[in-house]
Motif scaffolding. Structure first.
Motif, PDB file in Angstrom:
ATOM      1  N   GLN A 221       0.892   3.569   2.639  1.00 33.35           N
ATOM      2  CA  GLN A 221      -0.035   3.222   3.716  1.00 33.35           C
ATOM      3  C   GLN A 221      -1.408   3.853   3.500  1.00 33.35           C
ATOM      4  OE1 GLN A 221       2.239   4.354   7.253  1.00 33.35           O
ATOM      5  NE2 GLN A 221       2.416   2.186   7.755  1.00 33.35           N
ATOM      6  N   ILE A 222      -1.442   5.067   2.999  1.00 24.88           N
ATOM      7  CA  ILE A 222      -2.736   5.689   2.708  1.00 24.88           C
ATOM      8  C   ILE A 222      -3.479   4.876   1.642  1.00 24.88           C
ATOM      9  CG2 ILE A 222      -3.847   7.719   1.720  1.00 24.88           C
ATOM     10  CD1 ILE A 222      -1.689   9.426   3.021  1.00 24.88           C
ATOM     11  N   GLY A 223      -2.772   4.507   0.577  1.00 24.03           N
ATOM     12  CA  GLY A 223      -3.407   3.717  -0.475  1.00 24.03           C
ATOM     13  C   GLY A 223      -3.828   2.341   0.012  1.00 24.03           C
ATOM     14  N   TYR A 224      -2.961   1.680   0.791  1.00 24.31           N
ATOM     15  CA  TYR A 224      -3.286   0.328   1.251  1.00 24.31           C
ATOM     16  C   TYR A 224      -4.423   0.349   2.270  1.00 24.31           C
ATOM     17  CZ  TYR A 224      -2.643  -4.502   2.679  1.00 24.31           C
ATOM     18  OH  TYR A 224      -2.855  -5.835   2.932  1.00 24.31           O
ATOM     19  N   SER A 225      -4.426   1.345   3.167  1.00 19.47           N
ATOM     20  CA  SER A 225      -5.516   1.451   4.140  1.00 19.47           C
ATOM     21  C   SER A 225      -6.848   1.716   3.440  1.00 19.47           C
ATOM     22  CB  SER A 225      -5.217   2.563   5.154  1.00 19.47           C
ATOM     23  OG  SER A 225      -4.103   2.227   5.959  1.00 19.47           O
ATOM     24  N   ALA A 226      -6.828   2.571   2.432  1.00 19.07           N
ATOM     25  CA  ALA A 226      -8.058   2.827   1.670  1.00 19.07           C
ATOM     26  C   ALA A 226      -8.532   1.569   0.956  1.00 19.07           C
ATOM     27  CB  ALA A 226      -7.820   3.962   0.676  1.00 19.07           C
ATOM     28  N   PHE A 227      -7.583   0.818   0.381  1.00 15.73           N
ATOM     29  CA  PHE A 227      -7.941  -0.431  -0.299  1.00 15.73           C
ATOM     30  C   PHE A 227      -8.537  -1.438   0.685  1.00 15.73           C
ATOM     31  CE2 PHE A 227      -6.557  -4.785  -1.374  1.00 15.73           C
ATOM     32  CZ  PHE A 227      -7.295  -4.975  -2.529  1.00 15.73           C
ATOM     33  N   CYS A 228      -7.922  -1.594   1.866  1.00 11.49           N
ATOM     34  CA  CYS A 228      -8.436  -2.530   2.870  1.00 11.49           C
ATOM     35  C   CYS A 228      -9.812  -2.101   3.371  1.00 11.49           C
ATOM     36  CB  CYS A 228      -7.456  -2.634   4.042  1.00 11.49           C
ATOM     37  SG  CYS A 228      -5.928  -3.510   3.668  1.00 11.49           S
ATOM     38  N   LEU A 229     -10.013  -0.796   3.512  1.00  8.42           N
ATOM     39  CA  LEU A 229     -11.310  -0.305   3.962  1.00  8.42           C
ATOM     40  C   LEU A 229     -12.395  -0.605   2.933  1.00  8.42           C
ATOM     41  CD1 LEU A 229     -12.891   1.249   6.108  1.00  8.42           C
ATOM     42  CD2 LEU A 229     -12.274   3.365   4.930  1.00  8.42           C
ATOM     43  N   LEU A 230     -12.112  -0.367   1.664  1.00 11.75           N
ATOM     44  CA  LEU A 230     -13.084  -0.683   0.603  1.00 11.75           C
ATOM     45  C   LEU A 230     -13.347  -2.182   0.530  1.00 11.75           C
ATOM     46  CD1 LEU A 230     -11.859   1.721  -2.229  1.00 11.75           C
ATOM     47  CD2 LEU A 230     -13.876   1.984  -0.756  1.00 11.75           C
ATOM     48  N   PHE A 231     -12.306  -2.998   0.709  1.00  6.31           N
ATOM     49  CA  PHE A 231     -12.482  -4.443   0.683  1.00  6.31           C
ATOM     50  C   PHE A 231     -13.315  -4.908   1.874  1.00  6.31           C
ATOM     51  CE2 PHE A 231     -11.474  -8.907   0.652  1.00  6.31           C
ATOM     52  CZ  PHE A 231     -11.295  -9.195  -0.692  1.00  6.31           C
ATOM     53  N   MET A 232     -13.129  -4.274   3.030  1.00  7.63           N
ATOM     54  CA  MET A 232     -13.931  -4.610   4.199  1.00  7.63           C
ATOM     55  C   MET A 232     -15.408  -4.290   3.954  1.00  7.63           C
ATOM     56  SD  MET A 232     -13.713  -3.117   8.092  1.00  7.63           S
ATOM     57  CE  MET A 232     -14.555  -1.614   7.613  1.00  7.63           C
ATOM     58  N   LEU A 233     -15.683  -3.146   3.324  1.00  5.31           N
ATOM     59  CA  LEU A 233     -17.061  -2.793   2.998  1.00  5.31           C
ATOM     60  C   LEU A 233     -17.671  -3.791   2.010  1.00  5.31           C
ATOM     61  CD1 LEU A 233     -16.704   1.090   2.657  1.00  5.31           C
ATOM     62  CD2 LEU A 233     -17.656  -0.193   4.577  1.00  5.31           C
ATOM     63  N   ALA A 234     -16.867  -4.218   1.036  1.00  7.34           N
ATOM     64  CA  ALA A 234     -17.354  -5.220   0.091  1.00  7.34           C
ATOM     65  C   ALA A 234     -17.656  -6.541   0.796  1.00  7.34           C
ATOM     66  CB  ALA A 234     -16.330  -5.435  -1.019  1.00  7.34           C
ATOM     67  N   ASN A 235     -16.826  -6.908   1.753  1.00  5.38           N
ATOM     68  CA  ASN A 235     -17.053  -8.139   2.512  1.00  5.38           C
ATOM     69  C   ASN A 235     -18.321  -8.053   3.343  1.00  5.38           C
ATOM     70  OD1 ASN A 235     -16.251 -10.759   3.591  1.00  5.38           O
ATOM     71  ND2 ASN A 235     -15.744  -9.665   5.468  1.00  5.38           N
ATOM     72  N   ILE A 236     -18.611  -6.858   3.887  1.00  9.92           N
ATOM     73  CA  ILE A 236     -19.843  -6.666   4.658  1.00  9.92           C
ATOM     74  C   ILE A 236     -21.059  -6.795   3.752  1.00  9.92           C
ATOM     75  CG2 ILE A 236     -21.170  -5.006   6.015  1.00  9.92           C
ATOM     76  CD1 ILE A 236     -18.519  -3.904   7.049  1.00  9.92           C
ATOM     77  N   VAL A 237     -20.987  -6.179   2.570  1.00 11.92           N
ATOM     78  CA  VAL A 237     -22.112  -6.238   1.632  1.00 11.92           C
ATOM     79  C   VAL A 237     -22.375  -7.675   1.188  1.00 11.92           C
ATOM     80  CG1 VAL A 237     -22.908  -5.521  -0.656  1.00 11.92           C
ATOM     81  CG2 VAL A 237     -21.783  -3.871   0.854  1.00 11.92           C
ATOM     82  N   LEU A 238     -21.304  -8.459   1.010  1.00 12.27           N
ATOM     83  CA  LEU A 238     -21.438  -9.849   0.553  1.00 12.27           C
ATOM     84  C   LEU A 238     -21.601 -10.837   1.710  1.00 12.27           C
ATOM     85  CD1 LEU A 238     -18.749  -9.855  -2.278  1.00 12.27           C
ATOM     86  CD2 LEU A 238     -21.241  -9.673  -2.505  1.00 12.27           C
ATOM     87  N   ASN A 239     -21.884 -10.309   2.915  1.00  7.88           N
ATOM     88  CA  ASN A 239     -22.168 -11.155   4.081  1.00  7.88           C
ATOM     89  C   ASN A 239     -20.995 -12.091   4.402  1.00  7.88           C
ATOM     90  OD1 ASN A 239     -23.676 -12.046   6.239  1.00  7.88           O
ATOM     91  ND2 ASN A 239     -24.824 -13.558   5.044  1.00  7.88           N
TER      92      ASN A 239
END
Length: 367
Positions: free
Chosen positions: A282-300
């Motif tokens: 869960q720690i690894g998956y939550s970190a991965f989802c958080l990074l993916f969310m940031l990437a989605n924000i950067v890519l609008n």
């Protein structure tokens, strides 16, 4: 939990209960007051291929294919890839001084309301939040006319729940504001309690800090989830809708591993360390989802579809697995001393001792 300050927990729980009691009861009582309102509990639904809600319903109003959908029935199931649902019902006589309509819950991202072919309400969102509450005034000459509601949503759930409330504008406005205010008060109370617990962690022993801080994170993230899911913020402060949805995601990413860690600290790692393995995942998956969310924000939001799949559908399965594992391991942990004691009685061993940390002490010696 060994060494945990139970007196502090009791005092915090008492303060929280009293705060919620004195704050939410008056608001809840005010929200339940009625003043001659009337409910519409039956309507018809029809799926459409056109995604243009802003235009006059046109052919939708004249075409056939409508099916009844009373409020007691489940939400209509989406046929194929259609994302637009039309709802129609007949308005009764509007005899109030300022007749108005309140829809307490309707699921959809975009909403358009018509009386006949005349538009009276429109709401569009560029973020994935589908829980809506609508209040709009009517005219007395709208009596006995046909009401059309067009709804669009990218999610599976779409449609009207609990019916439509008709009444005088001041009374409906009072309900409109107060009904979801309880969620904000409750969520803020959780966040406040979590902040107090974090401050108290400074005065705790080192072995108590990890459990105390993890419990604080569980309470704080639960409070943020309650606040950011409530329609109150999206109704009165809709300009920050994207921020609310992202805070909701972050709170969920924090809640799941924090809860697992707290349970692991209380009951141990579980059978074959399954709880500890779940925690690492869960720690690894939550970190991965958080990074993916940031990437989605950067890519609008160009990666929104993948982000929705990872943070909603996959994470929902993870939550179910987490609940099953935590509950089953808690039950096993509670029954373990009873099982070992039964085994000793079955073997004919009578011990005049007591349990401590999973071991039997007999006349001061460990067996």
């Amino acid at each position: 939990m060994k060494g945990f300050p139970k007196s502090v927990i009791t005092k915090l729980a008492l303060i929280a209960c009293l705060t919620l009691l004195f704050v939410t009861v008056p608001v809840f009582a005010g929200a339940m007051q009625t003043g001659g309102e009337r409910w519409i509990t039956e309507w018809e639904v029809k799926w459409a291929d056109s995604a243009d809600l802003a235009a006059v319903p046109g052919s939708v109003t004249a075409s056939e294919g409508w099916s009844p959908n009373p409020s007691g029935m489940a939400l209509p199931k989406r046929p194929g890839t259609s994302s637009t649902l039309w709802i129609r019902t007949k308005l009764p006589a509007l005899n109030w001084d300022i007749p108005s309509m309140l829809i307490p819950k309707i699921y959809g991202q975009n909403i358009a309301i018509f009386i006949g072919t005349t538009p009276i309400y429109e709401s569009n969102r560029d973020y994935i939040y589908d829980n809506n509450k609508v209040l709009t005034p009517l005219q007395k000459n709208d009596s006995d006319k046909i009401l059309y509601i067009g709804v669009q949503s990218a999610k599976d759930r779409i449609g009207l729940r609990h019916g439509i409330e008709l009444g005088n504008y001041p009374e409906l406005l009072d309900n409109y504001v107060k009904r979801d205010l309880i969620d904000i008060i409750l969520g803020c109370a959780f966040v406040f309690i979590a902040l107090v617990m974090l401050i108290c962690s400074v005065f705790l022993k080192k072995e108590q800090n990890a459990s105390w801080i993890s419990l604080s994170l569980v309470i704080a993230s639960a409070g943020v989830l309650v606040i950011t899911y409530s329609p109150f913020l999206y109704t009165f402060y809709k300009d920050y809708g994207k921020l609310y949805t992202r805070l909701w995601d972050v709170a969920l990413f924090v809640l799941l591993p924090s809860l697992t860690y707290f349970i692991e600290r209380i009951f141990g790692s579980g059978y074959r360390s399954v709880i500890k393995k779940l925690l690492y995942f869960q720690i690894g998956y939550s970190a991965f989802c958080l990074l993916f969310m940031l990437a989605n924000i950067v890519l609008n939001d160009k990666l929104f579809g993948i982000h929705y799949f990872l943070s909603v559908r996959v994470l929902g399965i993870v939550m179910i697995v987490q609940a099953v594992l935590l509950v089953s391991n808690s039950i096993i942990h509670e029954r373990e001393p009873e099982r070992r004691d039964s085994h000793r009685r079955f073997c004919g061993v009578r011990l005049n001792g007591h349990w401590r940390n999973g071991l039997v002490l007999f006349e001061g010696r460990q067996l």
